[in-house]
Design a protein around this motif. Structure first.
Motif, PDB file in Angstrom:
ATOM      1  N   THR A  54       0.731  -1.200   0.190  1.00  0.00           N
ATOM      2  CA  THR A  54       0.020   0.182   0.041  1.00  0.00           C
ATOM      3  C   THR A  54       0.863   1.236  -0.097  1.00  0.00           C
ATOM      4  O   THR A  54       0.513   2.324  -0.505  1.00  0.00           O
ATOM      5  CB  THR A  54      -1.023  -0.156   1.361  1.00  0.00           C
ATOM      6  OG1 THR A  54      -1.769  -1.236   1.246  1.00  0.00           O
ATOM      7  CG2 THR A  54      -1.822   1.204   1.331  1.00  0.00           C
ATOM      8  N   GLN A  59       5.368   5.780  -5.127  1.00  0.00           N
ATOM      9  CA  GLN A  59       3.861   5.986  -5.200  1.00  0.00           C
ATOM     10  C   GLN A  59       3.319   6.956  -4.180  1.00  0.00           C
ATOM     11  O   GLN A  59       2.198   7.564  -4.204  1.00  0.00           O
ATOM     12  CB  GLN A  59       2.983   4.994  -5.424  1.00  0.00           C
ATOM     13  CG  GLN A  59       3.396   3.849  -6.490  1.00  0.00           C
ATOM     14  CD  GLN A  59       3.315   4.423  -7.835  1.00  0.00           C
ATOM     15  OE1 GLN A  59       2.189   5.008  -8.097  1.00  0.00           O
ATOM     16  NE2 GLN A  59       4.338   4.039  -8.666  1.00  0.00           N
ATOM     17  N   ASP A  65      -1.629  14.470  -2.382  1.00  0.00           N
ATOM     18  CA  ASP A  65      -2.410  13.845  -3.442  1.00  0.00           C
ATOM     19  C   ASP A  65      -3.610  14.475  -3.446  1.00  0.00           C
ATOM     20  O   ASP A  65      -4.590  13.754  -2.430  1.00  0.00           O
ATOM     21  CB  ASP A  65      -2.272  12.484  -3.419  1.00  0.00           C
ATOM     22  CG  ASP A  65      -2.810  11.723  -4.960  1.00  0.00           C
ATOM     23  OD1 ASP A  65      -3.614  12.591  -5.473  1.00  0.00           O
ATOM     24  OD2 ASP A  65      -2.380  10.741  -5.011  1.00  0.00           O
ATOM     25  N   GLU A  67      -6.087  13.866  -5.340  1.00  0.00           N
ATOM     26  CA  GLU A  67      -7.019  12.929  -5.791  1.00  0.00           C
ATOM     27  C   GLU A  67      -7.509  11.896  -4.550  1.00  0.00           C
ATOM     28  O   GLU A  67      -8.734  11.555  -4.492  1.00  0.00           O
ATOM     29  CB  GLU A  67      -6.638  12.154  -7.081  1.00  0.00           C
ATOM     30  CG  GLU A  67      -6.700  12.988  -8.423  1.00  0.00           C
ATOM     31  CD  GLU A  67      -5.791  11.986  -9.448  1.00  0.00           C
ATOM     32  OE1 GLU A  67      -6.074  10.755  -9.128  1.00  0.00           O
ATOM     33  OE2 GLU A  67      -5.887  12.753 -10.366  1.00  0.00           O
ATOM     34  N   THR A  68      -6.645  11.426  -3.927  1.00  0.00           N
ATOM     35  CA  THR A  68      -6.921  10.664  -2.811  1.00  0.00           C
ATOM     36  C   THR A  68      -7.060  11.388  -1.366  1.00  0.00           C
ATOM     37  O   THR A  68      -7.605  10.831  -0.400  1.00  0.00           O
ATOM     38  CB  THR A  68      -5.980   9.681  -2.425  1.00  0.00           C
ATOM     39  OG1 THR A  68      -4.312  10.746  -2.058  1.00  0.00           O
ATOM     40  CG2 THR A  68      -5.400   8.863  -3.947  1.00  0.00           C
ATOM     41  N   ARG A  70      -4.674  12.638   0.520  1.00  0.00           N
ATOM     42  CA  ARG A  70      -3.656  12.369   1.484  1.00  0.00           C
ATOM     43  C   ARG A  70      -2.743  13.681   1.215  1.00  0.00           C
ATOM     44  O   ARG A  70      -2.327  14.386   0.271  1.00  0.00           O
ATOM     45  CB  ARG A  70      -2.798  11.137   0.932  1.00  0.00           C
ATOM     46  CG  ARG A  70      -1.549  11.047   1.614  1.00  0.00           C
ATOM     47  CD  ARG A  70      -0.871   9.915   1.295  1.00  0.00           C
ATOM     48  NE  ARG A  70      -1.249   8.893   2.309  1.00  0.00           N
ATOM     49  CZ  ARG A  70      -0.969   7.602   1.857  1.00  0.00           C
ATOM     50  NH1 ARG A  70      -0.445   7.210   0.802  1.00  0.00           N
ATOM     51  NH2 ARG A  70      -1.241   6.501   2.781  1.00  0.00           N
TER      52      ARG A  70
END
Length: 251
Positions: A54, A59, A65, A67-68, A70
């Motif tokens: 994970t 990454q 981020d 999009e996530t 985070r």
């Protein structure tokens, strides 16, 4: 553990583009941001492989981020089952450093080592710089497994900065308790090599990081004190290590 020099958290640059103060500021910023940590002292070993998959370092974005959802992540770290923090008196160290700097006395490896011994700031780390991507993730997984298996005390890896345009390197740091114990430093090198890592390594005392001794520092100190290159011609294969302070071969 104190932060470590990544080329301004990943950017590739000419050797003299950035000052030591820039590197120190970037490392401090990474230290201050949240970390992703697997602590073997508290988390079952059975959960490790899932956690590793994970949180692949290539990454995980350094500055978050959208999009996530985070946020920024400074480092990803794995703490071994027998790890015991031993940072020493960092505040006293830095106060003594200010006095030394103001005194006009020469700043050498030995004067810095004396300060480290006086204040118990003795931890250090082998550094492994790799291009972001599969090889980095594979090397990270190998050394991280050695940590949860109790063979290395602690490791951390920098996160990915996409502003490098795909050219950035990330750094893996593997720690031991005492940079003045050369046998222990060599044992850590051997433990890293046992995981399959063949890339060149350099070793840096944490005292250098705490005092802002990075590349291009005003004291002209080399920021690392050992260099390890894996010798493929030896039987059995092993590291070839040079003490960069004395320029003498260690092993």
């Amino acid at each position: 553990m104190n932060g470590e020099e990544v080329p301004v958290e990943g950017r590739v640059e000419s050797p003299d583009q950035f000052t030591a103060e820039t590197y120190a500021a970037e490392s401090l910023a990474a230290d201050m941001d949240p970390w992703i940590v697997f602590d073997s002292r508290r988390t079952p070993r059975a959960e490790f492989e899932g956690w590793l998959e994970t949180n692949r370092p290539s990454q995980i974005l350094r500055f978050g981020d959208e999009e996530t959802g985070r946020g920024p992540v400074g480092w990803i770290a794995v703490v071994g089952p027998d790890h015991s923090p031993c940072s020493g008196d960092v505040t006293g160290l830095q106060e003594s450093w200010e006095e030394l700097s103001a005194s006009g006395r020469p700043v050498t490896f030995n004067t810095v080592k004396e300060l480290a011994l006086n204040h118990g700031v003795l931890t250090g780390k082998w550094l492994l710089h790799l291009d972001s991507g599969f090889k980095l993730d594979h090397a990270w997984a190998c050394v991280a497994r050695a940590v949860v298996d109790g063979k290395i005390s602690m490791v951390k890896v920098s996160t990915y900065d996409p502003t490098t345009g795909g050219d950035g390197k990330q750094v893996i740091c593997a720690y031991n308790d005492n940079f003045t114990d050369e046998n222990a430093v060599m044992q850590l090198d051997a433990a890293i090599r046992t995981t399959g890592v063949k890339t060149a390594l350099t070793y840096k005392p944490d005292v250098y990081s705490y005092l802002g001794i990075y590349r291009n520092n005003r004291w002209k100190l080399c920021p690392t004190i050992y260099e390890s290159k894996f010798n493929l011609e030896c039987v059995p294969r092993r590291s070839h290590v040079i003490n960069k302070v004395t320029n003498l071969e260690v092993i």
